[in-house]
Design a protein around this motif. Sequence first.
Motif, PDB file in Angstrom:
ATOM      1  N   PHE A   1      -9.765   2.291   6.997  1.00  0.00           N
ATOM      2  CA  PHE A   1      -9.397   1.564   5.865  1.00  0.00           C
ATOM      3  C   PHE A   1      -9.574   2.116   4.760  1.00  0.00           C
ATOM      4  CE2 PHE A   1     -13.307   0.639   8.162  1.00  0.00           C
ATOM      5  CZ  PHE A   1     -14.316   0.554   7.000  1.00  0.00           C
ATOM      6  N   VAL A   2      -9.331   1.418   3.576  1.00  0.00           N
ATOM      7  CA  VAL A   2      -9.100   1.906   2.252  1.00  0.00           C
ATOM      8  C   VAL A   2     -10.281   1.157   1.553  1.00  0.00           C
ATOM      9  CG1 VAL A   2      -7.733   2.488   0.006  1.00  0.00           C
ATOM     10  CG2 VAL A   2      -6.701   2.187   2.123  1.00  0.00           C
TER      11      VAL A   2
ATOM     12  N   VAL B   1      -0.592   6.738   1.692  1.00  0.00           N
ATOM     13  CA  VAL B   1      -1.808   6.300   2.229  1.00  0.00           C
ATOM     14  C   VAL B   1      -1.888   5.533   3.329  1.00  0.00           C
ATOM     15  CG1 VAL B   1      -4.005   4.863   1.632  1.00  0.00           C
ATOM     16  CG2 VAL B   1      -2.614   5.838  -0.215  1.00  0.00           C
TER      17      VAL B   1
ATOM     18  N   ASN C   1      -6.152  -2.167   4.017  1.00  0.00           N
ATOM     19  CA  ASN C   1      -6.249  -2.036   2.632  1.00  0.00           C
ATOM     20  C   ASN C   1      -6.674  -3.173   1.793  1.00  0.00           C
ATOM     21  OD1 ASN C   1      -6.158  -0.856  -0.098  1.00  0.00           O
ATOM     22  ND2 ASN C   1      -4.013  -1.019  -0.288  1.00  0.00           N
TER      23      ASN C   1
ATOM     24  N   PHE D   1      -2.430   4.572  -6.383  1.00  0.00           N
ATOM     25  CA  PHE D   1      -2.248   3.308  -6.213  1.00  0.00           C
ATOM     26  C   PHE D   1      -1.499   2.688  -7.321  1.00  0.00           C
ATOM     27  CE2 PHE D   1      -5.420   4.140  -3.284  1.00  0.00           C
ATOM     28  CZ  PHE D   1      -5.122   3.331  -1.963  1.00  0.00           C
TER      29      PHE D   1
ATOM     30  N   THR E   1       0.807  -1.234  -0.004  1.00  0.00           N
ATOM     31  CA  THR E   1      -0.250  -0.147   0.022  1.00  0.00           C
ATOM     32  C   THR E   1       0.853   1.152  -0.047  1.00  0.00           C
ATOM     33  OG1 THR E   1      -1.573  -0.938   1.304  1.00  0.00           O
ATOM     34  CG2 THR E   1      -1.770   1.301   1.045  1.00  0.00           C
TER      35      THR E   1
ATOM     36  N   ASP F   1      -4.566  -6.001  11.325  1.00  0.00           N
ATOM     37  CA  ASP F   1      -4.576  -5.799   9.957  1.00  0.00           C
ATOM     38  C   ASP F   1      -4.876  -7.284   9.378  1.00  0.00           C
ATOM     39  OD1 ASP F   1      -4.724  -5.670   7.072  1.00  0.00           O
ATOM     40  OD2 ASP F   1      -2.986  -4.244   7.141  1.00  0.00           O
TER      41      ASP F   1
ATOM     42  N   LEU G   1     -11.147   6.623   2.245  1.00  0.00           N
ATOM     43  CA  LEU G   1     -10.879   6.048   3.348  1.00  0.00           C
ATOM     44  C   LEU G   1     -12.111   6.095   4.152  1.00  0.00           C
ATOM     45  CD1 LEU G   1      -7.453   7.842   4.000  1.00  0.00           C
ATOM     46  CD2 LEU G   1      -7.637   5.862   2.936  1.00  0.00           C
TER      47      LEU G   1
END
Length: 532
Positions: A347-348, A203, A298, A385, A199, A220, A394
Amino acid sequence: MARAKKTKETTAANLGFEATLWAAADKLRNNMDAAEYKHVVLGLIFLKYLSDAFEEKHSSLEQAYSDPQSTWYIAEPEVRYGVIEDPDEYRSENIFWIPKEARWSYIQQNAKRPEIGKIVDDAMYAIERDNAVLKNILPKEYARPGLDKEKLGELIDLIGTLNLSDSENRSKDIIGRVYEYFLSEFASAEGKNGGQFYTPRCVVQTLVAMISPFKGRVYDPCCGSGGMFVQSEKFVEAHGGRIGDISIYGQESNPTTWKLAKMNLAIRGIDHDLGAEHADSFRRDLHATLKADYILANPPFNMKDWGGENLKDDVRWRYGIPPTGNANYAWIQHFIHHLSPSGIAGFVLANGSMSSNQSGEGEIRKNLLEADLVDCMVALPGQLFYSTQIPACLWFVARNRSNGRFRDRRGEVLFIDARKMGVMRDRTHRELTDEDIERIAGTYHAWRGDASAGEYEDVPGFCASATLEEIAKHGHVLTPGRYVGAEDAEDDGEPFAEKMTRLTKQLSEQMEDGARLDEEIKKNLGGLGYTI
């Protein structure tokens, strides 16, 4: 709120020797794919780190036990040698024991030999044999025929220039910086597939800066190469805490990425629990009973084949059964399920998660809002990305938005539109700067009531605090652009009537010039025998 001291390293591109080292290493790649070469290079960097840490301790023991003036002096050479080569002398200080055939000095002495591939493989096996925590982690494919042994020797010599043999360099996280930079460059070189393990740093820094994980359990469930954990530890240290103030829990389904994460954390001496092996968080939750204080993640965007058809009655789907063809809302509910009573998750997700009404997603989003779990939404700029051009956002969700640590935020959601932020690192990749991250995080901290964060106020075009009633009027859509409005136009001080007089005169002159040019074009074309 205390801020970390600024450094010159404002972007991943603005580094020093890391970029030079990468350029040299990449030249040695020959015809090997980045995905394959990644494990060759990172494995050697890891081996160099382990060996250098060992050699520093080895030298200090040798000096202490050989010096007649030292209280540790041992006169008998055989006894002294036995103590210096005792693995427990190293393990007691959390230093990996490195057998002779795996020490970097031995590897580099043999770098030009045609059997160097087998020598490196044997070194990796020896380290795993003597250090159970590294079992089945290290790459061991250096002897394969497809790997150019001459190039491998040159790569070993190149990595040998990294000076990691003293505690001062390790305190500067030299090896960590190199490892992180190489991860980033490999992700860029791999393109779409690179996002499976990495990631973008900016970010991760944004997520970490916003949720501020000072002390507690950090989780995570799709941890990639472990960047969220590394940045969390850096945040704690930068703000006066101690490494180890947070406990690391993670999971990763890709076996090679799981190994990268284990090495990435081991390089920095970060204790962690990533499970005994790789595993899918939906199908086999390795931390089923964990309630985390902080969740950073992510997950794969819009994941289709996640096994939802076999999990319809899962206890995690408290706010609605997620669609089998898209895992976005399965991830959201997985995160919430693992939050402690006062936990917060950042989180993404793909932008579609903020507005989709397909297959019941809109109803789940409505239920999340009515349960007062959604704290903040941030729209990110494009091209951040390596893995996708899909616009991303987000999410921040909190279990208890009325707790004593911050102000009572029940019934409100903060929206931040950061789509215009960032600078282009190269032709295809954008990065958020330190100033961008500070502005985004500072806005959130002021809104939620962090001590010393200042007063919050809406900024048209950038941020707005909306009530649940307002959000309901928008059909429970969480796209920040709906709430922040348009940026205020800058007032230049010129009265409106005067401005209109000036602009209409300017327009009239431009129209006259245009008419004159049209006539000249017609005349020139007529001279060539063409008429309009």
